[in-house]
Design a protein around this motif. Structure first.
Motif, PDB file in Angstrom:
ATOM      1  N   TRP A   2       2.050  10.220   3.494  1.00 26.48           N
ATOM      2  CA  TRP A   2       1.304   9.039   3.039  1.00 26.48           C
ATOM      3  C   TRP A   2       0.242   8.652   4.065  1.00 26.48           C
ATOM      4  N   ARG A   3      -0.994   9.116   3.826  1.00 27.11           N
ATOM      5  CA  ARG A   3      -2.099   8.731   4.718  1.00 27.11           C
ATOM      6  C   ARG A   3      -2.464   7.272   4.468  1.00 27.11           C
ATOM      7  N   VAL A   4      -2.902   6.607   5.507  1.00 25.65           N
ATOM      8  CA  VAL A   4      -3.221   5.178   5.400  1.00 25.65           C
ATOM      9  C   VAL A   4      -4.651   4.949   5.922  1.00 25.65           C
ATOM     10  N   PRO A   5      -5.659   5.298   5.119  1.00 34.51           N
ATOM     11  CA  PRO A   5      -7.049   5.248   5.591  1.00 34.51           C
ATOM     12  C   PRO A   5      -7.501   3.855   6.000  1.00 34.51           C
ATOM     13  N   ASP A   6      -6.998   2.813   5.352  1.00 35.18           N
ATOM     14  CA  ASP A   6      -7.419   1.458   5.738  1.00 35.18           C
ATOM     15  C   ASP A   6      -6.943   1.120   7.151  1.00 35.18           C
ATOM     16  N   ALA A   7      -5.743   1.558   7.481  1.00 38.17           N
ATOM     17  CA  ALA A   7      -5.237   1.317   8.840  1.00 38.17           C
ATOM     18  C   ALA A   7      -6.028   2.131   9.859  1.00 38.17           C
ATOM     19  N   GLU A   8      -6.395   3.348   9.488  1.00 40.04           N
ATOM     20  CA  GLU A   8      -7.198   4.187  10.387  1.00 40.04           C
ATOM     21  C   GLU A   8      -8.550   3.516  10.644  1.00 40.04           C
ATOM     22  N   SER A   9      -9.209   3.057   9.573  1.00 39.31           N
ATOM     23  CA  SER A   9     -10.532   2.428   9.717  1.00 39.31           C
ATOM     24  C   SER A   9     -10.451   1.165  10.560  1.00 39.31           C
ATOM     25  N   ALA A  10      -9.350   0.434  10.399  1.00 36.11           N
ATOM     26  CA  ALA A  10      -9.212  -0.839  11.126  1.00 36.11           C
ATOM     27  C   ALA A  10      -9.146  -0.626  12.636  1.00 36.11           C
ATOM     28  N   LEU A  11      -8.751   0.550  13.054  1.00 34.44           N
ATOM     29  CA  LEU A  11      -8.662   0.828  14.491  1.00 34.44           C
ATOM     30  C   LEU A  11     -10.024   1.140  15.107  1.00 34.44           C
ATOM     31  N   VAL A  12     -10.889   1.745  14.314  1.00 33.10           N
ATOM     32  CA  VAL A  12     -12.148   2.271  14.860  1.00 33.10           C
ATOM     33  C   VAL A  12     -13.038   1.131  15.362  1.00 33.10           C
ATOM     34  N   ALA A  26      -3.166  -2.525  12.796  1.00 34.56           N
ATOM     35  CA  ALA A  26      -3.137  -1.275  12.020  1.00 34.56           C
ATOM     36  C   ALA A  26      -1.757  -1.055  11.396  1.00 34.56           C
ATOM     37  N   ALA A  27      -0.710  -1.384  12.138  1.00 32.98           N
ATOM     38  CA  ALA A  27       0.650  -1.207  11.616  1.00 32.98           C
ATOM     39  C   ALA A  27       0.891  -2.112  10.405  1.00 32.98           C
ATOM     40  N   GLU A  28       0.406  -3.348  10.474  1.00 36.37           N
ATOM     41  CA  GLU A  28       0.536  -4.260   9.322  1.00 36.37           C
ATOM     42  C   GLU A  28      -0.173  -3.671   8.102  1.00 36.37           C
ATOM     43  N   ILE A  29      -1.387  -3.192   8.340  1.00 33.15           N
ATOM     44  CA  ILE A  29      -2.180  -2.648   7.227  1.00 33.15           C
ATOM     45  C   ILE A  29      -1.518  -1.392   6.665  1.00 33.15           C
ATOM     46  N   ALA A  30      -0.955  -0.563   7.544  1.00 31.46           N
ATOM     47  CA  ALA A  30      -0.347   0.695   7.096  1.00 31.46           C
ATOM     48  C   ALA A  30       0.775   0.455   6.098  1.00 31.46           C
TER      49      ALA A  30
END
Ligand code: SF4
Length: 327
Positions: free
Chosen positions: A270-280, A292-296
């Motif tokens: 399960w990829r979580v692109p929104d969490a990835e983007s939130a880190l950048v 990011a963990a909350e979003i994931a």
């Protein structure tokens, strides 16, 4: 176990011909298939041995990535120099699963094709399992579902995919190469596994008779900073309640890119692109990682017994990001 015809294929074309027979299935390491046959969950009439097709090499590709033959053992992948140096998260994931003996037998292709360990699926006598017997119902929906899905489930099936290796491959944007009698095609790992929908008996998007011949990894930007974290009920020889593969690139402490894939929470990694983007663009640290963990885990739909996996998932993402960032 029911009787079956056994054929050792000479080459890929021979394997494809043999697999065209009704009731045929491929066999390589056999670590999952033989269990299912002994339990009466699988009953192929023809077993096609594809372990001698020369698909047992890992090679560097021209673009700087690697190609893993589908017949390479899990142990050989985990211990290969190119994997250990360029894709350490894949080594970590593989070594977190099964036992040395099983990893020596299990192959790359077979790892992707292993079936869920939902107890109702594994019990051929249990009457309600849509994955094993379409239309029969789902015992886990109202039954034991502590280990089951948070994402992507359907009223037909709430099972999860058991592979650790696939979670790392998902984070690394792997591509699966397959052969059929009509030609070859490539399937991104994101498109390889299926969510159950109303056909939970189909785990993936392979067409009948298609044979996995290799798994390609593009060059990885996460060789330096990545981590695979697996949380399970006991420390060895257990499937993940939750697992996380993460990769980060940093510049002067700021996240430039991120990849996060969760395991044990869906019928596919399960990829979580929104969490990835939130880190950048954010400083690599506790605040950004917690966000990011909350979003994931946002959008998780827990069942009656697995609500604990939501918090477990958040903590796992947080820990894995910290681990990766400090390497
Ligand atoms: Fe079968 Fe899926 Fe339900 Fe498990 S969750 S009983 S595999 S239909």
């Amino acid at each position: 176990m029911k009787t079956f015809d056994f054929h050792r294929a000479r080459d890929v074309d021979d394997a494809l011909d043999l697999a065209a027979r009704a009731g045929a299935t491929y066999y390589a390491g056999g670590t999952n298939l033989l269990d299912l046959m002994k339990l009466g969950v699988a009953a192929p009439t023809t077993v096609v041995d594809v372990s001698q097709l020369g698909l047992d090499q890992i090679t560097a590709t021209d673009d700087g990535g690697i190609m893993i033959g589908s017949g390479v053992s899990n142990s050989a992948i985990a211990n290969h120099d190119l994997v250990r140096t360029q894709y350490p998260v894949l080594s970590q994931a593989i070594l977190s699963g099964a036992t040395t003996q099983l990893r020596n037998m299990a192959t790359a292709g077979g790892n992707l094709l292993q079936r869920t360990r939902c107890p109702y699926f594994m019990d051929a006598e249990f009457p309600a399992c849509n994955k094993r017997r379409p239309g029969s119902g789902c015992g886990a929906l109202q039954g034991f579902n502590r280990e089951h899905a948070l994402f992507g489930a359907s009223p037909s099936c709430v099972a999860v995919h058991p592979s650790d290796m696939a979670v790392a491959l998902s984070m690394l944007d792997a591509v699966v190469h397959v052969r059929a009698s009509t030609g070859s095609r490539s399937i991104s790992l994101a498109d390889f596994f299926r969510l159950p929908g109303d056909e939970p008996d189909r785990d993936n998007t392979l067409l009948p008779g298609e044979l996995i011949v290799g798994i390609q990894l593009p060059p990885s930007e996460y060789a330096r900073r990545s981590w695979y974290l697996k949380v399970r009920d006991r420390h060895s020889y257990a499937f993940a309640l939750v697992s996380v593969a993460v990769g980060l690139t940093l510049d002067d402490g700021v996240v430039i890119s991120a990849a996060i894939s969760l395991g044990g929470v869906a019928a596919k990694p399960w990829r979580v692109p929104d969490a990835e983007s939130a880190l950048v663009g954010n400083a690599a640290g506790d605040e950004a990682f917690r966000n990011a963990a909350e979003i994931a885990l946002r959008g998780a739909a827990p069942l009656s017994q697995n609500r604990f996996k939501v918090d477990l998932g958040k903590h796992s993402v947080l820990r894995a990001l910290h681990k990766a960032s400090t390497r």
